[in-house]
Design an enzyme around this catalytic site. Structure first.
Site, mmCIF file in Angstrom:
data_model
loop_
_atom_site.group_PDB
_atom_site.id
_atom_site.type_symbol
_atom_site.label_atom_id
_atom_site.label_comp_id
_atom_site.label_asym_id
_atom_site.label_seq_id
_atom_site.Cartn_x
_atom_site.Cartn_y
_atom_site.Cartn_z
ATOM 1 N N CYS B 85 0.830 -1.220 0.000
ATOM 2 C CA CYS B 85 0.000 0.000 0.000
ATOM 3 C C CYS B 85 0.862 1.267 0.000
ATOM 4 O O CYS B 85 0.362 2.344 -0.289
ATOM 5 C CB CYS B 85 -0.932 0.022 1.199
ATOM 6 S SG CYS B 85 -2.004 -1.409 1.313
ATOM 7 N N CYS B 203 -14.148 -1.235 6.804
ATOM 8 C CA CYS B 203 -13.062 -1.638 5.895
ATOM 9 C C CYS B 203 -13.137 -0.812 4.614
ATOM 10 O O CYS B 203 -14.219 -0.540 4.106
ATOM 11 C CB CYS B 203 -13.195 -3.110 5.510
ATOM 12 S SG CYS B 203 -13.347 -4.249 6.906
ATOM 13 N N HIS B 323 -9.530 2.496 -2.524
ATOM 14 C CA HIS B 323 -8.140 2.110 -2.260
ATOM 15 C C HIS B 323 -7.567 1.235 -3.361
ATOM 16 O O HIS B 323 -7.616 0.009 -3.278
ATOM 17 C CB HIS B 323 -8.065 1.407 -0.904
ATOM 18 C CG HIS B 323 -6.674 1.059 -0.474
ATOM 19 N ND1 HIS B 323 -5.577 1.841 -0.771
ATOM 20 C CD2 HIS B 323 -6.183 0.001 0.231
ATOM 21 C CE1 HIS B 323 -4.485 1.279 -0.264
ATOM 22 N NE2 HIS B 323 -4.829 0.160 0.336
#
Lengths: 156, 379
Positions: B85, B203, B323
């Protein structure tokens, strides 16, 4: 000679009638994580600095010794450090719900990732005393592997 | 050391882009960044491309060169950077190092990813790790972080849910965000449980998208934003590690504040790695926006809202912007640049002068593998 042949025949007969032995789960560089015969987890012990590691290391990350690092059976008793319950199928097809977390092994000074078994998933709170058991783990790929779990000590 | 400035930033909307390739998304973001910086592709000295999963999911490697090819950028050094990430932010850190040291004058930094999975399919990464083979899923570790933080500090499920509520609210103001729908505390708590105590709305999603920036030695325009600090750390992997914080993040934050010569209280706006709601709470503590253990109360007090003392994730964060792992670190920089330039429109933090971006990546023995902290200043 004939005795040896007899033993061999016996072991073949056993293979025919019993389910084949499960392959044991291995670590990041192919090292053994468990000793199925002794029923224990395997870590590394550094003879130079007396520190124990899990999973096995080739080089001690504390004192950088390579020569004096060897395989060691870890203690069977631990305490849960942290836990969770998975409620969705994993990418490898593990069936929910199941509990897992990290277990501290006080004798060895290591923390081990482990499934929890033998009780409802909600039973595995931090601080609970747990004991090591060999256990197969089932998922999509591969079909089944011999691994381990920790269960509450009162049940062991 | 040369002073390093961000001359331009661009990004694609984040979300699902099933019909677009990595190079297609990367080209769009890079073109937008170069146009914003008024920089010709001919003037790019080096390319740094962050991508985490392209090899695993799309079988693509050399993505930086492929995007460069699309743009007509050739012959210059190209770095393909992978740090989970933190891939995009690590690419930025590498470019910052090279410009600081005088190796190049202008750099194109790209973060790009396609991680959105078809409905009902779970993102499959790390299948070779023994933890994954035993049933470990990505949210599991962060569920345990939440468990430990709740036990040690009394952080509540409601406080964690308020992170999701705030960030989804901010996402409604961001045209680049994947989600433009507000959620309530009750909806977050009642959404399906993933790993106790984290529910679905605790999440972030796995998304597709790209973001890019142009980095240059020296100031060229009044709109340029100075990179006051760029820090990359890795984990310590100690077996006795306390799950309520990350040592690599504390070290990165301390070094970044030292290098930028600013105090945490001087940060006006921050983009942090809210992959899970508990993470934003932990990051607020490690970055010094409050004391250890006070992150839940800080969130509940409204201090991290766009009009609060320290605006955290005005973009909507990973929770609402989405994301795409390799792109998120650069999307954070895009947001801070927009905020410091006063160009963030409906989500503008009033008089934002100093901003911070923090992101972590990867997992190793229950610790994070990488953490970056960037401090940006408007002068």
């Amino acid at each position: 000679m004939s005795a040896k042949r007899g033993e061999s025949a016996r072991s073949e007969a056993r293979v025919d009638s019993d389910p084949p032995a499960l392959e044991a789960l291995r670590g990041p560089t192919g090292e053994r994580l468990i000793d199925p015969a002794r029923g224990v987890l395997l870590g590394s012990f550094c003879g130079a600095c007396t520190r124990t590691w899990f999973p096995q290391r080739r080089i001690c990350p504390r004192c950088y010794s390579g020569e004096r690092v060897g395989e060691r059976a870890l203690g069977r008793n631990g305490v849960i450090y942290a836990s969770t319950i998975v409620r969705v199928p994993s990418s490898l097809g593990h069936k929910p719900p199941y509990a897992y977390g990290y277990v501290d092994l006080p004798r060895d000074g290591v923390r081990v990732f482990s499934r929890f078994s033998g009780s409802a998933p909600e039973a595995f709170e931090p601080g609970a005393a747990v004991e090591f058991v060999l256990e197969p783990v089932a998922s999509n790929a591969p079909a089944a592997t011999l691994a381990w779990a920790f269960r509450l000590e009162t049940l062991a | 050391m040369n002073e390093v400035f961000i001359g331009g930033a661009g990004m694609t909307p984040f979300g699902r882009h099933p019909d677009r390739s990595l190079r297609d998304l990367g080209r769009e973001a890079a073109m937008a960044a170069m146009r914003d910086a008024a920089l010709s592709p001919r003037a790019v000295d080096a390319v740094y491309c962050g991508n985490a999963l392209g090899l695993a999911l799309q079988g693509d490697s050399g993505i930086g060169q492929a995007i460069g090819w699309e743009l007509g950028i050739c012959a210059v050094p190209v770095f393909n950077v992978s740090n989970a990430c933190a891939s995009g932010s690590t690419a930025l850190h590498q470019a910052w190092r090279d410009i600081s040291a005088g190796h190049c004058e202008s750099a194109l930094v790209i973060g790009v990813e396609k991680a959105a999975m078809p409905a009902g399919q779970v993102l499959e990464v790390g299948a070779a790790e023994f933890e994954t083979r035993l049933g470990d899923i990505f949210p599991g570790l962060f569920a345990m972080v939440a468990q430990q933080h709740m036990a040690r500090y009394g952080t509540t499920l409601r406080q964690m849910a308020q992170v999701s509520v705030k960030n989804h609210g901010n996402g409604c103001l961001n045209p680049y965000a994947q989600f433009n729908r507000p959620v309530t505390v009750e909806e977050v708590l009642a959404s399906p449980m993933i790993a106790d105590p984290l529910t679905l709305f605790a999440c972030c999603p796995n998304s597709d998208g790209a973001a890019a920036i142009v980095l240059r030695a020296g100031r060229r325009s009044a709109r340029d934003v100075r990179v006051a600090a760029s820090v990359l750390t890795s984990g310590t992997y100690l077996p006795e590690r306390d799950f309520t914080s990350w040592d690599c993040e504390r070290r990165a934050a301390l070094a970044a504040y030292r290098d930028a010569a600013v105090r945490p209280s001087e940060i006006d706006v921050a983009e942090v790695h809210d992959a899970f709601t508990i993470c934003e709470i932990v990051h607020c503590e490690a970055l010094g926006f409050c004391d250890p253990g006070q992150g839940g109360q800080l969130t509940a007090s409204g201090a991290t809202a766009i009009d609060g003392d320290i605006a955290v994730n005005p973009s909507g964060g990973l929770q609402a912007r989405g994301h795409p792992p390799g792109a998120s670190g650069i999307a954070q920089i895009f947001e801070i640049v927009a905020q410091l330039r006063g160009e963030a429109q409906a989500r503008q933090v009033r008089d934002a002068r100093i901003g911070l971006a923090q992101i972590m990546g990867g997992s190793q023995a229950s610790d994070a593998q990488a953490c970056t902290v960037h401090v940006l200043c408007r002068e």
